[in-house]
Enzyme design. Structure first.
Site, PDB file in Angstrom:
ATOM      1  N   HIS A 175     -17.397   3.339  -2.950  1.00  0.00           N
ATOM      2  CA  HIS A 175     -16.619   4.563  -2.844  1.00  0.00           C
ATOM      3  C   HIS A 175     -16.969   5.576  -3.929  1.00  0.00           C
ATOM      4  O   HIS A 175     -16.197   6.499  -4.206  1.00  0.00           O
ATOM      5  CB  HIS A 175     -15.096   4.278  -2.832  1.00  0.00           C
ATOM      6  CG  HIS A 175     -14.655   3.567  -1.580  1.00  0.00           C
ATOM      7  ND1 HIS A 175     -13.338   3.312  -1.294  1.00  0.00           N
ATOM      8  CD2 HIS A 175     -15.358   3.079  -0.524  1.00  0.00           C
ATOM      9  CE1 HIS A 175     -13.254   2.679  -0.127  1.00  0.00           C
ATOM     10  NE2 HIS A 175     -14.468   2.520   0.358  1.00  0.00           N
ATOM     11  N   CYS A 215     -18.857  -2.171   2.685  1.00  0.00           N
ATOM     12  CA  CYS A 215     -18.032  -1.012   3.013  1.00  0.00           C
ATOM     13  C   CYS A 215     -18.670  -0.340   4.226  1.00  0.00           C
ATOM     14  O   CYS A 215     -19.880  -0.378   4.394  1.00  0.00           O
ATOM     15  CB  CYS A 215     -18.004  -0.049   1.830  1.00  0.00           C
ATOM     16  SG  CYS A 215     -17.158   1.495   2.201  1.00  0.00           S
ATOM     17  N   TYR A 222     -15.625   9.786  -0.508  1.00  0.00           N
ATOM     18  CA  TYR A 222     -14.597   9.616  -1.545  1.00  0.00           C
ATOM     19  C   TYR A 222     -14.818  10.503  -2.769  1.00  0.00           C
ATOM     20  O   TYR A 222     -13.903  10.675  -3.578  1.00  0.00           O
ATOM     21  CB  TYR A 222     -14.486   8.151  -1.963  1.00  0.00           C
ATOM     22  CG  TYR A 222     -13.770   7.325  -0.913  1.00  0.00           C
ATOM     23  CD1 TYR A 222     -12.386   7.245  -0.909  1.00  0.00           C
ATOM     24  CD2 TYR A 222     -14.467   6.670   0.098  1.00  0.00           C
ATOM     25  CE1 TYR A 222     -11.711   6.531   0.060  1.00  0.00           C
ATOM     26  CE2 TYR A 222     -13.802   5.945   1.076  1.00  0.00           C
ATOM     27  CZ  TYR A 222     -12.429   5.873   1.053  1.00  0.00           C
ATOM     28  OH  TYR A 222     -11.756   5.176   2.010  1.00  0.00           O
ATOM     29  N   ARG A 272       0.843  -1.214   0.000  1.00  0.00           N
ATOM     30  CA  ARG A 272       0.000   0.000   0.000  1.00  0.00           C
ATOM     31  C   ARG A 272       0.875   1.261   0.000  1.00  0.00           C
ATOM     32  O   ARG A 272       0.517   2.258  -0.638  1.00  0.00           O
ATOM     33  CB  ARG A 272      -0.931  -0.002   1.220  1.00  0.00           C
ATOM     34  CG  ARG A 272      -1.793   1.248   1.308  1.00  0.00           C
ATOM     35  CD  ARG A 272      -2.825   1.140   2.406  1.00  0.00           C
ATOM     36  NE  ARG A 272      -3.494   2.414   2.644  1.00  0.00           N
ATOM     37  CZ  ARG A 272      -4.352   2.618   3.636  1.00  0.00           C
ATOM     38  NH1 ARG A 272      -4.645   1.634   4.480  1.00  0.00           N
ATOM     39  NH2 ARG A 272      -4.928   3.791   3.797  1.00  0.00           N
ATOM     40  N   ASN A 332     -10.608  -4.640  -0.191  1.00  0.00           N
ATOM     41  CA  ASN A 332     -10.665  -3.550  -1.167  1.00  0.00           C
ATOM     42  C   ASN A 332      -9.868  -3.850  -2.425  1.00  0.00           C
ATOM     43  O   ASN A 332      -8.942  -4.653  -2.382  1.00  0.00           O
ATOM     44  CB  ASN A 332     -10.108  -2.269  -0.527  1.00  0.00           C
ATOM     45  CG  ASN A 332     -11.189  -1.463   0.161  1.00  0.00           C
ATOM     46  OD1 ASN A 332     -12.299  -1.356  -0.356  1.00  0.00           O
ATOM     47  ND2 ASN A 332     -10.858  -0.909   1.319  1.00  0.00           N
TER      48      ASN A 332
HETATM   49  P1  NAD Z   1      -3.703  -5.808   6.758  1.00  0.00           P
HETATM   50  O1  NAD Z   1      -2.554  -5.252   6.040  1.00  0.00           O
HETATM   51  O2  NAD Z   1      -3.653  -5.867   8.231  1.00  0.00           O
HETATM   52  O3  NAD Z   1      -4.004  -7.259   6.173  1.00  0.00           O
HETATM   53  C1  NAD Z   1      -4.859  -8.141   6.826  1.00  0.00           C
HETATM   54  C2  NAD Z   1      -4.235  -9.513   6.843  1.00  0.00           C
HETATM   55  O4  NAD Z   1      -4.298 -10.092   5.538  1.00  0.00           O
HETATM   56  C3  NAD Z   1      -2.762  -9.514   7.244  1.00  0.00           C
HETATM   57  O5  NAD Z   1      -2.597 -10.200   8.463  1.00  0.00           O
HETATM   58  C4  NAD Z   1      -2.070 -10.198   6.072  1.00  0.00           C
HETATM   59  O6  NAD Z   1      -1.006 -11.024   6.459  1.00  0.00           O
HETATM   60  C5  NAD Z   1      -3.216 -10.990   5.466  1.00  0.00           C
HETATM   61  N1  NAD Z   1      -3.008 -11.478   4.108  1.00  0.00           N
HETATM   62  C6  NAD Z   1      -2.303 -10.929   3.096  1.00  0.00           C
HETATM   63  N2  NAD Z   1      -2.368 -11.702   2.008  1.00  0.00           N
HETATM   64  C7  NAD Z   1      -3.162 -12.755   2.321  1.00  0.00           C
HETATM   65  C8  NAD Z   1      -3.601 -13.908   1.612  1.00  0.00           C
HETATM   66  N3  NAD Z   1      -3.241 -14.122   0.340  1.00  0.00           N
HETATM   67  N4  NAD Z   1      -4.392 -14.786   2.257  1.00  0.00           N
HETATM   68  C9  NAD Z   1      -4.737 -14.601   3.549  1.00  0.00           C
HETATM   69  N5  NAD Z   1      -4.352 -13.534   4.262  1.00  0.00           N
HETATM   70  C10 NAD Z   1      -3.572 -12.633   3.655  1.00  0.00           C
HETATM   71  O7  NAD Z   1      -4.986  -5.031   6.244  1.00  0.00           O
HETATM   72  P2  NAD Z   1      -6.164  -4.274   6.984  1.00  0.00           P
HETATM   73  O8  NAD Z   1      -5.787  -2.873   7.159  1.00  0.00           O
HETATM   74  O9  NAD Z   1      -6.639  -5.040   8.138  1.00  0.00           O
HETATM   75  O10 NAD Z   1      -7.250  -4.322   5.839  1.00  0.00           O
HETATM   76  C11 NAD Z   1      -7.655  -5.567   5.333  1.00  0.00           C
HETATM   77  C12 NAD Z   1      -8.444  -5.397   4.069  1.00  0.00           C
HETATM   78  O11 NAD Z   1      -9.697  -4.785   4.342  1.00  0.00           O
HETATM   79  C13 NAD Z   1      -7.761  -4.508   3.029  1.00  0.00           C
HETATM   80  O12 NAD Z   1      -7.983  -5.021   1.748  1.00  0.00           O
HETATM   81  C14 NAD Z   1      -8.472  -3.190   3.215  1.00  0.00           C
HETATM   82  O13 NAD Z   1      -8.427  -2.374   2.086  1.00  0.00           O
HETATM   83  C15 NAD Z   1      -9.853  -3.664   3.511  1.00  0.00           C
HETATM   84  N6  NAD Z   1     -10.733  -2.679   4.154  1.00  0.00           N
HETATM   85  C16 NAD Z   1     -11.949  -2.531   3.596  1.00  0.00           C
HETATM   86  C17 NAD Z   1     -12.829  -1.602   4.084  1.00  0.00           C
HETATM   87  C18 NAD Z   1     -14.160  -1.444   3.407  1.00  0.00           C
HETATM   88  O14 NAD Z   1     -14.816  -0.443   3.605  1.00  0.00           O
HETATM   89  N7  NAD Z   1     -14.589  -2.399   2.595  1.00  0.00           N
HETATM   90  C19 NAD Z   1     -12.475  -0.828   5.209  1.00  0.00           C
HETATM   91  C20 NAD Z   1     -11.205  -1.029   5.782  1.00  0.00           C
HETATM   92  C21 NAD Z   1     -10.338  -1.972   5.241  1.00  0.00           C
HETATM   93  C1  G6P Z   2     -12.486   3.618   4.860  1.00  0.00           C
HETATM   94  C2  G6P Z   2     -13.037   2.782   3.737  1.00  0.00           C
HETATM   95  C3  G6P Z   2     -12.177   1.661   3.433  1.00  0.00           C
HETATM   96  C4  G6P Z   2     -10.795   2.251   3.384  1.00  0.00           C
HETATM   97  C5  G6P Z   2     -10.385   2.399   4.806  1.00  0.00           C
HETATM   98  C6  G6P Z   2      -9.030   2.978   4.976  1.00  0.00           C
HETATM   99  O1  G6P Z   2     -13.429   3.920   5.750  1.00  0.00           O
HETATM  100  O2  G6P Z   2     -14.376   2.476   3.719  1.00  0.00           O
HETATM  101  O3  G6P Z   2     -12.590   1.015   2.292  1.00  0.00           O
HETATM  102  O4  G6P Z   2      -9.917   1.550   2.641  1.00  0.00           O
HETATM  103  O5  G6P Z   2     -11.366   3.059   5.540  1.00  0.00           O
HETATM  104  O6  G6P Z   2      -8.700   3.074   6.338  1.00  0.00           O
HETATM  105  P1  G6P Z   2      -7.203   3.133   6.816  1.00  0.00           P
HETATM  106  O7  G6P Z   2      -7.297   3.362   8.271  1.00  0.00           O
HETATM  107  O8  G6P Z   2      -6.617   1.816   6.447  1.00  0.00           O
HETATM  108  O9  G6P Z   2      -6.566   4.257   6.065  1.00  0.00           O
HETATM  109 MN    MN Z   3     -14.837   1.176   1.978  1.00  0.00          MN
END
Ligand code: NAD
Ligand code: G6P
Ligand code: MN
Ligand code: MN
Length: 434
Positions: free
Chosen positions: A199, A169, A253, A93, A147
């Protein structure tokens, strides 16, 4: 009894998910929760997994929490699979944000060049997961949070041919949690309707007499700067005259598009300063969170998790699971097949829209046509998503260049192509398709 699986279980968001399950203990007969990660995430998985066990124990529940690196063992006979992984973890990232910034472009996790590359890295992995599910848990529901959530849901449907999927989301959840009180109401008094893509959606609101209150909320939003805005988005206000014409509330967004100049300026300042881009800030927040999680006496979600942009996401994930399992027909905003609910977009592709969620999954609610300005934007953005997802699924370079060219945050030309080429090299390890 339910077997729940979370892929990316080592995420710092896992306590949020466990808290959401505990809140719904009477609706969900949970037997096992499997948290899956990869070797690079094993340390985090162990720390946050131990914390999850303490939370469950403190709630007096006998749920089994399994921590594993064996995805297939976890998926076997699962009922619900939720995904919250990050391919390449935070270092990837950081590249998604800093490489575009270096060239004077917006660097963001789900928008612009960074969002495109997050999709490129994630699509091969999610298709692999769906492939495993076809034989190991063919009846399971997939609740995708990874995401870019809308594009990943599109890939699951269109290239994974997996229909039992809901994309989520927290942004719509945050709007519905914060806006009602701005006009002296509660959520129960109001009817919300969202439409667009993840978004990049708008919403309208009505009171219980059928009177539209969207403009009243817009007026208040200009008084109370960042109500409902996730912490990761810098708060440049929208132009009020533009919103008055739109008569809809854009999502947070939309700032990257409607105030592109100011968002870029802020991003480049952070890039040049010691605080660094959001991914660098998040790296520090995450260290702090995992230090807290290591405390053997901590058995509840710490307030510091609210510093992450994804706060409240379990309200979406756990509620979707409970709504499907109990056939609750809850109003939720989800990424799902359009099926005519947004007639300005193709009916057989994914949109993010108000839906009723029950045993049959998500049934989208009709939203109707957009005015020309919003129709133009949303058609460009959705078609760009289709180009990105096809490029991600096929590894077609020309299509990747098309995606960069279409993206409104990437000025087309030699720099765009150069950034594409540089990011293909920087992320090569996670791009087997290219
Ligand atoms: P993070 O960097 O902590 O990753 C979460 C875990 O995924 C880590 O422990 C990592 O080792 C693991 N991982 C990586 N590749 C993998 C694989 N191939 N198989 C299994 N596990 C794997 O990330 P985070 O900040 O906790 O965010 C996790 C995900 O959720 C991201 O894709 C982020 O963008 C998404 N997210 C989505 C929203 C939303 O609104 N939809 C909001 C926040 C975060
Ligand atoms: C937002 C969104 C996620 C985004 C995340 C980022 O609220 O809905 O899709 O990627 O939070 O948060 P962070 O703390 O990782 O910057
Ligand atoms: Mn989101
Ligand atoms: Mn900032």
């Amino acid at each position: 009894a339910l077997k729940l699986v979370t892929i990316g279980g080592g995420s710092s968001y896992t306590p949020e998910l466990i808290e959401g399950y505990i809140k719904r203990r009477d609706q969900l007969p949970i037997k096992e929760i499997w948290l899956v990660d990869i070797p690079a995430g094993e340390e985090k998985l162990n720390i946050v997994g131990a914390m999850a066990k303490r939370m469950v124990k403190a709630a007096g529940l006998d749920w089994q929490i399994h921590l594993t690196l064996d995805r297939q063992a976890a998926l076997k006979d699962a009922d619900f699979v939720s995904t919250q992984f990050r391919v390449g973890r935070l270092p990837a990232r950081i590249k998604d944000e800093r490489i575009p910034n270096y060239y004077g472009l917006i660097g963001q996790e789900t928008n612009g060049a960074g969002g495109i590359f997050k999709a490129f890295r994630t699509v091969p992995v999610i298709l692999d997961i769906v492939h495993d599910m076809q034989t190991l848990c063919p009846n399971a529901w997939l609740i995708n949070f990874t995401n870019p959530s809308g594009m990943i849901t599109e890939a699951i449907k269109t290239y994974g041919h997996w229909d039992k999927v809901i994309g989520l989301c927290n942004v719509p959840v945050m709007a519905m949690l914060s806006e009602p009180e701005l006009i002296g109401k509660t959520l129960d008094d109001l009817t919300y309707k969202f439409a667009g893509i993840d978004h990049f959606h708008w919403h309208r609101v009505w009171d219980n007499t059928g009177q539209e209150v969207t403009m009243q909320i817009i007026d208040k939003l200009f008084g109370d700067d960042d109500a409902g805005l996730p912490t990761n988005i810098f708060d440049v206000p929208f132009f009020k005259d533009q919103l008055a014409n739109m008569k809809m509330i854009p999502c947070g967004y939309h700032r990257y598009y409607y105030r592109q100049e100011e968002m870029l300026k802020h991003g480049l300042e952070e890039y040049a300063n010691p605080e660094g881009t959001r991914a660098q800030q998040v790296t520090r927040i995450e260290e702090e969170l995992f230090d807290l999680y290591k405390d053997p006496n901590l058995d509840y979600k710490p307030k510091q998790l609210a510093e992450r942009g994804g706060a409240h996401y379990s309200d979406a994930a756990c509620e979707a699971i409970a709504s499907i399992y109990q056939d609750k027909k809850t109003h939720m905003v989800v990424s799902t097949l359009n099926q005519g609910s947004v007639p300005d977009l193709p009916s057989d592709h994914v949109v993010e829209v108000s839906a009723q969620v029950g045993a049959a999954g998500a049934v989208p609610m009709a939203f109707g046509h957009f005015q020309p300005a919003e129709r133009g934007w949303i058609q460009l953005m959705k078609n760009m998503e289709l180009v990105i997802v096809e490029a991600a699924a096929t590894g077609n370079y020309g299509l990747a260049l098309q995606a960069f060219t279409m993206n409104p945050l990437i000025p087309a030309g030699a720099t765009a192509k150069h950034v594409l080429d540089e990011m293909l090299v920087a992320h090569q390890k996670y791009l087997p398709q290219f």
